[in-house]
Scaffold this motif. Structure first.
Motif, short mmCIF file in Angstrom:
data_model
loop_
_atom_site.label_atom_id
_atom_site.label_comp_id
_atom_site.label_asym_id
_atom_site.label_seq_id
_atom_site.Cartn_x
_atom_site.Cartn_y
_atom_site.Cartn_z
N GLU A 98 34.61 44.25 41.33
CA GLU A 98 35.46 43.93 40.17
C GLU A 98 36.70 43.17 40.62
OE1 GLU A 98 36.33 47.23 37.63
OE2 GLU A 98 34.25 47.85 37.50
N TYR A 99 37.26 43.56 41.75
CA TYR A 99 38.46 42.90 42.28
C TYR A 99 38.19 41.40 42.50
CZ TYR A 99 42.13 41.48 45.46
OH TYR A 99 43.18 40.80 46.04
N THR A 100 37.07 41.09 43.16
CA THR A 100 36.75 39.70 43.48
C THR A 100 36.49 38.90 42.22
OG1 THR A 100 35.86 40.33 45.63
CG2 THR A 100 35.16 38.19 44.75
N LEU A 101 35.72 39.45 41.30
CA LEU A 101 35.42 38.72 40.06
C LEU A 101 36.68 38.50 39.25
CD1 LEU A 101 33.37 37.33 38.29
CD2 LEU A 101 32.82 39.56 37.26
N ARG A 102 37.55 39.49 39.16
CA ARG A 102 38.81 39.34 38.41
C ARG A 102 39.66 38.23 39.03
NH1 ARG A 102 39.64 44.31 37.67
NH2 ARG A 102 38.82 44.36 35.58
N ARG A 103 39.71 38.18 40.37
CA ARG A 103 40.49 37.16 41.07
C ARG A 103 39.92 35.76 40.77
NH1 ARG A 103 39.53 34.99 45.85
NH2 ARG A 103 38.20 36.69 46.51
N LEU A 104 38.59 35.62 40.83
CA LEU A 104 37.96 34.33 40.53
C LEU A 104 38.26 33.89 39.10
CD1 LEU A 104 34.50 34.79 42.28
CD2 LEU A 104 36.37 33.28 43.00
N CYS A 105 38.29 34.84 38.17
CA CYS A 105 38.61 34.52 36.77
C CYS A 105 40.06 34.06 36.65
CB CYS A 105 38.36 35.73 35.87
SG CYS A 105 36.63 36.13 35.63
N ARG A 106 40.97 34.81 37.26
CA ARG A 106 42.39 34.45 37.20
C ARG A 106 42.63 33.07 37.78
NH1 ARG A 106 43.66 39.51 39.18
NH2 ARG A 106 44.05 38.58 41.20
N GLU A 107 41.92 32.75 38.86
CA GLU A 107 42.08 31.45 39.52
C GLU A 107 41.25 30.35 38.87
OE1 GLU A 107 41.04 32.35 43.56
OE2 GLU A 107 42.86 33.53 43.89
N LYS A 108 40.53 30.71 37.80
CA LYS A 108 39.67 29.77 37.06
C LYS A 108 38.65 29.10 37.98
CE LYS A 108 43.11 28.94 33.49
NZ LYS A 108 42.57 29.85 32.53
N ARG A 109 38.05 29.90 38.86
CA ARG A 109 37.07 29.37 39.82
C ARG A 109 35.65 29.76 39.47
NH1 ARG A 109 38.98 31.55 45.26
NH2 ARG A 109 37.04 30.60 45.92
N ILE A 110 35.47 30.46 38.34
CA ILE A 110 34.13 30.87 37.90
C ILE A 110 34.09 30.71 36.37
CG2 ILE A 110 34.73 33.32 37.64
CD1 ILE A 110 31.91 33.91 38.87
N PRO A 111 32.97 30.23 35.83
CA PRO A 111 32.91 30.03 34.38
C PRO A 111 32.93 31.36 33.62
CG PRO A 111 30.78 29.49 35.40
CD PRO A 111 31.73 29.80 36.50
N LEU A 169 27.16 38.36 29.22
CA LEU A 169 27.39 39.56 29.99
C LEU A 169 28.85 40.01 29.87
CD1 LEU A 169 25.67 38.55 33.36
CD2 LEU A 169 24.66 39.80 31.45
N THR A 170 29.05 41.31 29.88
CA THR A 170 30.40 41.86 29.95
C THR A 170 30.89 41.72 31.39
OG1 THR A 170 29.65 44.07 30.54
CG2 THR A 170 29.87 43.58 28.17
N PHE A 171 32.14 42.05 31.62
CA PHE A 171 32.71 41.96 32.97
C PHE A 171 31.92 42.82 33.94
CE2 PHE A 171 35.64 43.23 36.29
CZ PHE A 171 36.13 42.01 36.69
N ARG A 172 31.67 44.04 33.58
CA ARG A 172 30.94 44.95 34.48
C ARG A 172 29.51 44.48 34.73
NH1 ARG A 172 32.64 50.92 34.53
NH2 ARG A 172 34.47 49.64 34.76
N GLU A 173 28.85 43.98 33.67
CA GLU A 173 27.49 43.45 33.84
C GLU A 173 27.49 42.24 34.76
OE1 GLU A 173 25.49 44.61 29.53
OE2 GLU A 173 26.69 42.78 29.70
N ALA A 174 28.52 41.39 34.65
CA ALA A 174 28.61 40.21 35.51
C ALA A 174 28.81 40.63 36.97
CB ALA A 174 29.75 39.30 35.05
N CYS A 175 29.58 41.68 37.21
CA CYS A 175 29.76 42.19 38.58
C CYS A 175 28.40 42.58 39.16
CB CYS A 175 30.68 43.41 38.60
SG CYS A 175 32.41 43.03 38.32
N GLU A 176 27.61 43.29 38.38
CA GLU A 176 26.29 43.70 38.84
C GLU A 176 25.38 42.49 39.03
OE1 GLU A 176 24.72 46.66 36.20
OE2 GLU A 176 26.52 47.90 36.37
N TYR A 177 25.42 41.56 38.08
CA TYR A 177 24.57 40.37 38.12
C TYR A 177 24.86 39.55 39.38
CZ TYR A 177 22.21 36.22 36.17
OH TYR A 177 21.35 35.17 35.94
N LEU A 178 26.14 39.46 39.75
CA LEU A 178 26.56 38.65 40.89
C LEU A 178 26.64 39.45 42.19
CD1 LEU A 178 29.46 36.78 39.08
CD2 LEU A 178 27.28 35.77 39.80
N HIS A 179 26.44 40.76 42.11
CA HIS A 179 26.61 41.64 43.28
C HIS A 179 28.00 41.44 43.88
CE1 HIS A 179 22.35 42.45 42.98
NE2 HIS A 179 22.14 41.15 42.96
N MET A 180 29.01 41.57 43.02
CA MET A 180 30.38 41.26 43.39
C MET A 180 31.28 42.40 42.93
SD MET A 180 32.32 37.79 42.15
CE MET A 180 31.22 36.69 43.02
#
Length: 75
Positions: free
Chosen positions: A21-34, A8-19
């Motif tokens: 973009e801000y939250t998903l980007r933060r989780l990525c930066r903090e290495k808290r999501i694969p 999935l792309t970033f945007r697709e992952a946001c939709e997939y997780l119902h999250m």
């Protein structure tokens, strides 16, 4: 019936997780999501890609961390 793993792309992952973009980007930066990062090191606009299988496993792990079995008491 297990779905096949998809990338999935970033945007697709946001939709997939119902999250957001801000939250998903933060989780990525903090290495808290694969996730996988494509782009130059220290790029201002890295490209994040996600595996649905990894995200599904991450979701299950998050659910277990937030689950308290009945009968257990805190402290």
């Amino acid at each position: 019936n297990i779905s096949p793993d998809r990338t999935l792309t970033f945007r697709e992952a946001c939709e997939y997780l119902h999250m957001s973009e801000y939250t998903l980007r933060r989780l990525c930066r903090e290495k808290r999501i694969p996730h996988r990062v494509y782009g130059a090191k220290d790029s201002k606009n890295p490209r994040y890609l996600f595996s649905t299988a990894s995200l599904d496993r991450w979701i299950r792990e998050q659910e277990m961390m937030n689950y308290r079995k009945e009968g257990l008491e805190n402290g």
